[in-house]
Write an enzyme that holds these catalytic residues in place. Structure first.
Site, PDB file in Angstrom:
ATOM      1  N   HIS A  24      48.412 -15.858  29.237  1.00  0.00           N
ATOM      2  CA  HIS A  24      48.346 -17.131  28.501  1.00  0.00           C
ATOM      3  C   HIS A  24      49.594 -17.989  28.773  1.00  0.00           C
ATOM      4  CE1 HIS A  24      44.807 -15.583  26.631  1.00  0.00           C
ATOM      5  NE2 HIS A  24      45.451 -14.658  25.948  1.00  0.00           N
TER       6      HIS A  24
ATOM      7  N   ASP B  28      38.984 -12.658  29.626  1.00  0.00           N
ATOM      8  CA  ASP B  28      39.585 -12.355  28.330  1.00  0.00           C
ATOM      9  C   ASP B  28      38.561 -11.949  27.273  1.00  0.00           C
ATOM     10  OD1 ASP B  28      41.241 -12.174  26.168  1.00  0.00           O
ATOM     11  OD2 ASP B  28      42.112 -14.152  26.313  1.00  0.00           O
TER      12      ASP B  28
HETATM   13 ZN    ZN Z   1      43.943 -10.895  25.691  1.00  0.00          ZN
END
Ligand code: ZN
Length: 466
Positions: free
Chosen positions: A277, A328
């Site tokens: 991220h 994810d």
């Molecule tokens: Zn994750």
């Protein structure tokens, strides 16, 4: 003379250096490319690819069990829904799943990934214990379920068992709903040792995922990294970082520093690392982090789904930063859509177009595919960085006759249509992993079985609410 069974001829193939014409791909019985030769004639009897051949995309961030509730969190539960309210739902499923259900979900998911153009996956795996938080008789039970799922689907795997110890910065004790994740550092190192031969046997790579700075205290991080280094000095290290502003604020309150800043000052971050991220990162942190050689693990569709924010990919690339994509939470499982969402986020932020193209590669889909494959391979720590001798024979064949692509003038335009104008369909004809065709006519050979298994596991979880 019979044709070499390990050859494919591609009128167009995307090599690490860019598009090439008349390419002969040759590989050995172990599934490793031994020659990739542009400008070749097509030897008699050699099969011809049905359209442009792309390098297989590594998926650098997956939590397989989260596939179970994709589609179930898209309603308003609180006055203001956020990542944190989503996490409460996620914990309900995490705490109910059995090893059999995890294996069924992961097998179905990996089949979906292959059909969607991913040829390998980094599994950020944090369910370790039984539903009561007790250790299984075989401590590696859930990791083994993932290894079996990947072997059955035929997807490459980098298994990243997750170290998770605390509920927040400053060693806050774990909460009851985190009971399946918790593992002491020596237990984690023992698990890694235990998993090494099993991973080796199926060509999977083993690494470590300290969950995040809020879940791993500094002394544990240090000790775990040392232990990992002793086991395998080249093993990959992945961690979630700076995904949410609340996490950044909590890190500042704890240490006086932002998470990326703290990490760079206190951990030996280098090219083995994947910073997952890194959404909330400052220009100064971008410069420093990019210089370490670490990969930014971007999950654009999940980051959009969770309302995380937009990573400044232009600044990261301008600083020489490497990156790749992951699915994810699996709200979306589609390599092309991750690229599209990443570029569209940048366009919406800047009101400009074709931002992630390069001077030497003006086609944005081509430039992004090459960079995401290289960064994803680095984060996977496997030889899957494109169509070149010495790399694994992983690729995706587009169908030049698919209505989405038919009539387009050249391979580059077909890839652009695949990424930016797919109409939520797919022009993928075949997907090969280690020289084996896993997907033909757009379908994995286990499609029916694996997706029925996934559906059955999901149904059980929903009928039998946690
Ligand atoms: Zn994750």
């Amino acid at each position: 003379m019979t044709a070499n069974p390990h050859t494919l001829f591609a009128a167009d193939a995307l090599l690490p250096t860019g598009w090439a014409r008349e390419v002969l791909l040759q590989w050995d019985a172990s599934g490793c490319l031994i020659a990739v030769t542009p400008g070749s004639a097509c030897p008699a009897g050699t099969p011809r690819a049905r359209g442009p051949v792309l390098p297989g995309m590594p998926n650098l961030h997956s939590h397989a069990f989260q596939r179970a509730f994709a589609g179930l969190t898209e309603y308003r539960g609180a006055a203001q829904d956020s990542f944190w309210s989503w996490r409460m739902q996620m914990y309900r499923f995490a705490n109910a799943i059995t090893p059999q259900q995890l294996e069924a979900l992961a097998t179905g998911l990996y089949v979906e990934m292959l059909e969607a153009g991913y040829t390998s996956v980094c599994e950020f795996h944090y369910l370790h214990h039984d539903t009561d938080g007790r250790r299984y008789a075989d401590d590696a039970t859930l990791s083994q379920a993932l290894l079996r799922a990947a072997a059955r689907a035929g997807i490459g795997l980098t298994l990243l068992p997750v170290l998770y110890q605390t509920a927040g910065f400053g060693s806050q004790p774990p909460k009851e709903d985190q009971r399946r994740f918790i593992r002491q550092t020596d237990d984690m190192l023992a698990l890694l040792e235990r998993l090494t031969p099993a991973c080796h046997a199926q060509g999977a790579r083993l690494g470590l995922a300290p969950h995040s700075l809020r879940a791993v205290p500094p002394e544990s991080l240090h000790e775990a990294l040392q232990g990992l280094h002793a086991l395998d000095a080249t093993a990959p290290v992945h961690l979630h970082i700076a995904e949410q502003p609340a996490e950044v604020q909590a890190c500042i309150a704890w240490s006086g520093q932002r998470p990326v800043q703290w990490l760079l000052d206190h951990a030996p971050v280098d090219a083995r690392w994947c910073l997952v991220h890194a959404t909330h990162i400052t220009p100064d942190e971008i410069q420093r982090a990019a210089r370490t050689g670490a990969v930014a693990g971007l999950c654009p569709t999940t980051e959009a789904n969770l309302g995380d924010g937009i990573f400044d990919a232009q600044a990261w690339r301008a600083a020489g930063g490497r990156w790749g994509v992951g699915s994810d939470s699996h709200a979306t499982v589609n390599a092309a859509e991750e690229l599209q969402m990443l570029e569209y986020g940048q366009r919406l932020m800047t009101r400009q177009r074709n931002l992630l193209a390069r001077a030497d590669q003006p086609s944005v889909a081509t430039a992004m595919t090459l960079e995401a494959v290289a960064g994803g391979a680095q984060a996977s720590a496997r030889p899957i960085d494109g169509l070149a001798a010495g790399r694994q024979a992983d690729w995706v064949v587009l169908d030049a006759n698919d209505p989405l692509l038919r009539g387009l003038p050249e391979a580059e335009a077909m890839l652009s249509a695949h990424v930016f104008a797919s109409h939520r369909r797919s022009a993928i004809a075949e997907v090969w992993v280690a020289g084996q065709p896993r997907v033909r006519e757009g379908r994995h050979s286990l499609h029916e079985d694996a997706l029925s298994g996934l559906a059955a596991a999901r149904r059980q979880l929903l009928t039998d609410p946690p």
